[in-house]
Design a protein around this motif. Structure first.
Motif, PDB file in Angstrom:
ATOM      1  N   UNK A   1      37.134  36.712  51.069  1.00 39.95           N
ATOM      2  CA  UNK A   1      36.439  35.533  50.550  1.00 39.95           C
ATOM      3  C   UNK A   1      37.450  34.577  49.924  1.00 39.95           C
ATOM      4  N   UNK A   2      38.248  35.082  49.007  1.00 40.56           N
ATOM      5  CA  UNK A   2      39.251  34.254  48.328  1.00 40.56           C
ATOM      6  C   UNK A   2      38.985  34.202  46.839  1.00 40.56           C
ATOM      7  N   UNK A   3      39.502  33.149  46.201  1.00 47.93           N
ATOM      8  CA  UNK A   3      39.358  33.016  44.744  1.00 47.93           C
ATOM      9  C   UNK A   3      38.004  32.427  44.398  1.00 47.93           C
ATOM     10  N   UNK A   4      37.265  33.133  43.568  1.00 44.91           N
ATOM     11  CA  UNK A   4      35.911  32.713  43.203  1.00 44.91           C
ATOM     12  C   UNK A   4      35.889  32.353  41.710  1.00 44.91           C
ATOM     13  N   UNK A   5      35.426  31.142  41.377  1.00 46.33           N
ATOM     14  CA  UNK A   5      35.362  30.773  39.951  1.00 46.33           C
ATOM     15  C   UNK A   5      34.352  31.635  39.195  1.00 46.33           C
ATOM     16  N   UNK A   6      34.692  31.984  37.978  1.00 42.59           N
ATOM     17  CA  UNK A   6      33.760  32.745  37.125  1.00 42.59           C
ATOM     18  C   UNK A   6      33.257  31.760  36.064  1.00 42.59           C
ATOM     19  N   UNK A   7      32.108  31.169  36.335  1.00 43.16           N
ATOM     20  CA  UNK A   7      31.632  30.088  35.471  1.00 43.16           C
ATOM     21  C   UNK A   7      31.144  30.627  34.134  1.00 43.16           C
ATOM     22  N   UNK A   8      31.555  29.969  33.042  1.00 45.45           N
ATOM     23  CA  UNK A   8      31.156  30.461  31.719  1.00 45.45           C
ATOM     24  C   UNK A   8      29.638  30.420  31.531  1.00 45.45           C
ATOM     25  N   UNK A   9      29.116  31.456  30.888  1.00 47.25           N
ATOM     26  CA  UNK A   9      27.703  31.512  30.498  1.00 47.25           C
ATOM     27  C   UNK A   9      27.715  31.594  28.971  1.00 47.25           C
ATOM     28  N   UNK A  10      26.947  30.736  28.352  1.00 47.90           N
ATOM     29  CA  UNK A  10      26.974  30.657  26.892  1.00 47.90           C
ATOM     30  C   UNK A  10      26.718  32.032  26.245  1.00 47.90           C
ATOM     31  N   UNK A  11      27.606  32.452  25.381  1.00 47.67           N
ATOM     32  CA  UNK A  11      27.429  33.699  24.629  1.00 47.67           C
ATOM     33  C   UNK A  11      27.674  34.976  25.413  1.00 47.67           C
ATOM     34  N   UNK A  12      28.065  34.870  26.695  1.00 44.21           N
ATOM     35  CA  UNK A  12      28.254  36.083  27.513  1.00 44.21           C
ATOM     36  C   UNK A  12      29.706  36.551  27.472  1.00 44.21           C
ATOM     37  N   UNK A  13      29.916  37.829  27.764  1.00 48.98           N
ATOM     38  CA  UNK A  13      31.267  38.355  27.988  1.00 48.98           C
ATOM     39  C   UNK A  13      31.456  38.602  29.475  1.00 48.98           C
ATOM     40  N   UNK A  14      32.692  38.377  29.929  1.00 45.90           N
ATOM     41  CA  UNK A  14      33.078  38.836  31.272  1.00 45.90           C
ATOM     42  C   UNK A  14      33.608  40.251  31.083  1.00 45.90           C
ATOM     43  N   UNK A  15      33.157  41.177  31.916  1.00 42.00           N
ATOM     44  CA  UNK A  15      33.664  42.555  31.859  1.00 42.00           C
ATOM     45  C   UNK A  15      34.537  42.788  33.092  1.00 42.00           C
TER      46      UNK A  15
END
Ligand SMILES: O=C(O)CCC(=O)C(=O)O
Ligand SMILES: [Fe+2]
Length: 351
Positions: A251-265
């Motif tokens: 697929x390639x590089x996929x943006x991880x869009x910020x979600x208010x108050x969430x953590x990326x794990x």
């Protein structure tokens, strides 16, 4: 967190012969009106693909959370988590203190510069040593109390900063343990199957504050080059400015869009080893932009330093031969400090 833990991880960086000050001291970004040659990457960073579905979002209150976590870790090595219970007030406080730190004049930040022998303090990301071009970013690393360095930055006004950093680490240790438990449950593993971790009294963790200043030429700059985290898992709070991307095969590089108050794990290398490769270790990078100063806060949660980590035998069978030999986190960090993104290959069995 005790000092023993602190010392063992810093020792891994101490022995790395590639450390030199050019790769520790960041540029004075505010005075750079043009991207200097030293920070100009030939690989373009502007290519990214849009995919129909992005990184999965898991609400921890959802009865399906365990199933969703398994799917996300197998397919992406990453997910975003909401309803995690960390108070929004604490997230706002750590965002405020992080901006306060990086907003200081460069000469003041350099009072807390990390020395080549240590792993805490102000400086360029440690992985800078592996690249000939420098990153458009600066960082501040903390293990336990940041008192020593904070006092150098603010001789009389470091209390709030220290309190927030300590409270945040306490909260995130609890959340890391909870998510780790859900990850194991999702693979059908019990406490007995991961005894090496459940019996341990001293998990290790590092808190990394990242800053990506406004950049005059973001398409030729790199905030943080592609890497996997060495942890069991990483909890990343990226506030509300985008820049994080995750790599997906085919697929390639996929943006991880910020979600208010969430953590990326992020699934880290240690977790990938324990589950015998079932969970992907997330290859990710951070890009910069021309209009907004971006900050992110990464909490790396790892196993005790000298416990052997190896694939769980419950996940080894004829269809899934054992992939990795046992390794301690200490040994692995030493290897990563030399071999960087190839460190997993050095412990992989030949097939
Ligand atoms: O800033 C980000 O979005 C990523 C940070 C990161 O990957 C790290 O600190 O290891
Ligand atoms: Fe990372």
């Amino acid at each position: 967190m005790n000092n023993n833990n602190n010392n063992s991880v810093s020792a891994s960086f101490k022995t790395n012969p590639m450390m030199n000050l050019d790769h520790i001291i960041p540029l004075d970004f505010k005075t750079a009106l043009k991207l200097p040659e030293s920070h100009s990457w030939s690989t373009t960073t502007s290519t990214h693909v849009e995919v129909d579905a992005g990184v999965p979002v898991v609400d921890l209150g959802d009865p399906e959370a365990v199933t969703l976590i398994r799917g996300a870790c197998e397919k992406w090595g990453m997910f975003q988590v909401t309803s995690h219970g960390v108070p929004i007030k604490l997230l706002n406080q750590i965002e405020f203190q992080t901006k306060r730190l990086f907003g200081l004049p460069t000469n003041q930040k350099l009072l807390a510069v990390r020395s080549p022998e240590e792993c805490t303090g102000y400086g360029l990301p440690r992985i800078s040593t592996f690249f000939s071009k420098l990153f458009w970013s600066e960082g501040f690393s903390i293990m336990g109390s940041p008192l020593h360095h904070a006092r150098q930055l603010w001789p009389n006004h470091h209390f709030d900063f220290c309190n927030v950093m300590v409270e945040y680490q306490k909260e995130l240790m609890g959340l890391s343990e909870r998510i780790l438990g859900l990850m194991f449950t999702s693979m059908g593993l019990t406490q007995e199957d991961v005894k090496c971790l459940s019996e341990s009294k001293h998990p290790q963790a590092l808190l990394q504050l990242n800053s990506y200043p406004v950049c005059p030429d973001p398409t030729r700059a790199m905030g943080l080059a592609p890497h996997t985290d060495s942890s069991l898992l990483t909890l990343l709070y990226q506030t509300n400015i985008s820049g994080l991307q995750v790599f997906r095969e085919n697929v390639g590089w996929v943006p991880v869009n910020p979600i208010s108050g969430a953590f990326v794990v992020n699934v880290g290398d240690m977790m990938h080893i324990i589950c015998n490769g079932r969970f992907k270790t997330a290859l990710h990078r951070a890009l910069v932009n021309q209009t907004h100063h971006r900050i992110s806060i990464a909490y790396f949660y790892g196993p005790p330093k000298d416990v052997n980590i190896s694939p769980s035998i419950r996940l080894v069978d004829r269809d899934h031969p054992i992939l990795y030999r046992p390794v301690t986190w200490k040994e692995y960090l030493d290897s990563k400090a030399t071999h960087f993104n190839k460190a997993l290959d050095f412990i992989r069995f030949e097939v």
